[in-house]
Write an enzyme that holds these catalytic residues in place. Structure first.
Site, mmCIF file in Angstrom:
data_model
loop_
_atom_site.group_PDB
_atom_site.id
_atom_site.type_symbol
_atom_site.label_atom_id
_atom_site.label_comp_id
_atom_site.label_asym_id
_atom_site.label_seq_id
_atom_site.Cartn_x
_atom_site.Cartn_y
_atom_site.Cartn_z
ATOM 1 N N GLU A 1 0.785 -1.236 0.000
ATOM 2 C CA GLU A 1 0.000 0.000 0.000
ATOM 3 C C GLU A 1 0.821 1.293 0.000
ATOM 4 O O GLU A 1 0.619 2.164 0.843
ATOM 5 C CB GLU A 1 -0.977 -0.012 1.191
ATOM 6 C CG GLU A 1 -1.879 -1.240 1.182
ATOM 7 C CD GLU A 1 -2.870 -1.277 2.347
ATOM 8 O OE1 GLU A 1 -2.756 -0.449 3.263
ATOM 9 O OE2 GLU A 1 -3.743 -2.148 2.335
ATOM 10 N N GLU B 1 -5.856 -10.677 -2.041
ATOM 11 C CA GLU B 1 -6.666 -10.588 -0.810
ATOM 12 C C GLU B 1 -8.156 -10.587 -1.137
ATOM 13 O O GLU B 1 -8.923 -9.791 -0.603
ATOM 14 C CB GLU B 1 -6.298 -9.322 -0.017
ATOM 15 C CG GLU B 1 -4.818 -9.228 0.313
ATOM 16 C CD GLU B 1 -4.455 -8.058 1.223
ATOM 17 O OE1 GLU B 1 -5.363 -7.472 1.838
ATOM 18 O OE2 GLU B 1 -3.260 -7.737 1.301
HETATM 19 C C1 XIL Z 1 -5.759 -7.262 8.078
HETATM 20 C C2 XIL Z 1 -6.014 -8.527 8.877
HETATM 21 O O1 XIL Z 1 -6.913 -9.332 8.163
HETATM 22 C C3 XIL Z 1 -6.575 -8.169 10.244
HETATM 23 O O2 XIL Z 1 -6.680 -9.334 11.069
HETATM 24 C C4 XIL Z 1 -5.681 -7.152 10.942
HETATM 25 O O3 XIL Z 1 -6.305 -6.740 12.148
HETATM 26 C C5 XIL Z 1 -5.430 -5.946 10.049
HETATM 27 O O4 XIL Z 1 -4.912 -6.377 8.795
HETATM 28 N N1 XIL Z 1 -4.859 -5.128 3.548
HETATM 29 C C6 XIL Z 1 -3.775 -5.905 3.882
HETATM 30 C C7 XIL Z 1 -3.890 -6.906 4.980
HETATM 31 O O5 XIL Z 1 -2.757 -5.844 3.189
HETATM 32 O O6 XIL Z 1 -2.673 -7.101 5.656
HETATM 33 C C8 XIL Z 1 -4.961 -6.530 5.955
HETATM 34 O O7 XIL Z 1 -5.120 -7.600 6.875
HETATM 35 C C9 XIL Z 1 -6.261 -6.235 5.231
HETATM 36 C C10 XIL Z 1 -6.086 -5.059 4.287
#
Ligand code: XIL
Length: 377
Positions: free
Chosen positions: A176, A283
């Protein structure tokens, strides 16, 4: 589809209990005492074997019991949802804690699964010491702090990437980095304020030196947004011109029932492929909500059916892009554990292919056999 009695049994078994989601925060999660997983339905990763590996991001609890069985049956790649993030692996400077991540890697090896590493550099889930100067104050942008932060970054990446070695085939090196609301397009994280974009170059160069065969990605959300996509493409081209060893772009793909359209995804993947990038969907989940105000206490049947068609369309798009997309990973295994239960607000959500009782939803059939989707009303 699920039969009546099984549905009833599944619903009866639902309850709420406290869980630690891996961030150390205890929360309520919808959980279920599950009778069994379905053994008479096709394995997702087998069905998609000629397209790309199929992954799930998981918390440690998903490695055991019926969750572990479901994971083994349907997925051939796993990612740690949290356990490879900086806060978890280096909570104290120089003291590395790899226990939960090692368990995930052992599970993957025992079951012939790939491991996608997530993530080496992000502006979230970092330990507080990371951005403190030598006097223990918050770092300000000085040449000394820049040197110190880049040294910490290099040491961290060397330690983490060498620990996992060839067991991790791909890394989200930088997560990000783009913020389209900034005039310069970069996320103004502590990383950026103190090092400019040097943290990005350093992270990739050190990861590549440490694991020369690992595939290295920039991972970003909302990559179909035209301004954001343009900024990311510009960064990708600049990195390539500087000789930074970037292999591809990870598209997070936290989407909802309507947005973005599959055509926008296709266009986006083509644009990055034309810039010489591999693409991975990193994701994936499909929220049932369109905005932060909506809230359902149970999953509306009609929305779950729509979600099934949405997954059908997404996977048709991904499959057509095979060759440009080398992996697809879901951000979770089943609806009993999803970050969307707490983001952007606390509310139930049902974004994945399996329900809280680990049974196949319409979303599952949308991926594997759309003929079995419920009829559209
Ligand atoms: C999220 C996890 O799923 C949660 O458990 C944690 O509290 C916060 O992070 N983008 C990403 C991931 O790159 O690492 C994030 O994961 C969700 C958004």
């Amino acid at each position: 589809m699920r039969s009546g009695p099984i549905l009833l049994l599944s619903l009866c078994c639902l309850s709420f209990r406290h869980v630690d989601d891996g961030t150390g925060v205890t929360r309520f999660a919808q959980t279920a005492s599950v009778p069994s997983i379905q053994t008479d339905i096709p394995s997702l990763c087998t069905a998609l074997a000629s397209d790309f590996p199929l992954g799930a991001a998981i918390w440690p609890g998903a490695l055991t019991g019926l969750h572990g069985e479901l994971l083994k049956k349907h997925f051939n790649s796993i990612t740690a949802e949290n356990d490879m993030k900086w806060q978890h692996v280096e909570p104290v400077e120089g003291k590395f804690e790899f226990g939960p991540a090692d368990e995930l890697v052992s599970f993957a090896k025992a079951n012939h699964m790939l491991v996608r590493g997530h993530t080496l550099v992000w502006d979230q889930q970092n330990p507080t010491w990371l951005f403190k100067d030598v006097q223990g104050r918050d770092m300000t942008p000085t040449p000394e702090n820049k040197a110190l932060l880049l040294q910490r970054l290099s040491r961290h990446i060397r330690a983490v990437v060498s620990h996992f070695g060839n067991d991790v085939y791909a890394w989200d090196v930088v997560n990000e980095p783009i913020d389209p609301s900034q005039p310069d397009g970069f996320r103004h994280s502590a990383w950026y304020r103190i090092t400019g974009t040097d943290y990005i170059d350093t992270a990739f160069r050190v990861a590549h030196e440490t694991a020369p065969t690992a595939k290295l990605y920039i991972n970003e959300y909302a990559t179909t947004n035209p301004r954001k996509r343009g900024l990311l493409l510009k960064l990708v081209r600049e990195l390539k011109n500087r000789g930074v060893p970037l292999y591809g772009v990870g598209h997070q793909m936290h989407v909802n029932l309507d947005y973005p359209r599959a055509s926008a995804i296709t266009q986006t993947v083509h644009m990055f492929a034309a810039a010489g990038m591999d693409n991975q969907i990193t994701e994936l989940d499909v929220s049932v909500y369109q905005n932060d105000q909506q809230r359902y206490s149970s999953a509306p049947t009609a929305l779950l059916a729509r979600q099934g068609y949405r997954y059908r369309d997404l996977f048709r798009c991904f499959r057509k892009l095979k060759g440009s997309i080398s992996a697809v990973t879901f951000w979770g295994l089943a609806d009993d554990h999803t970050w969307l239960a707490h983001y952007p607000v606390d509310r139930p959500n049902w974004p994945l292919l399996f329900d809280a009782a680990l049974q196949a939803k319409p979303a599952y059939w949308g991926v594997v056999n759309p003929r079995r989707l419920p009829r559209r009303k």
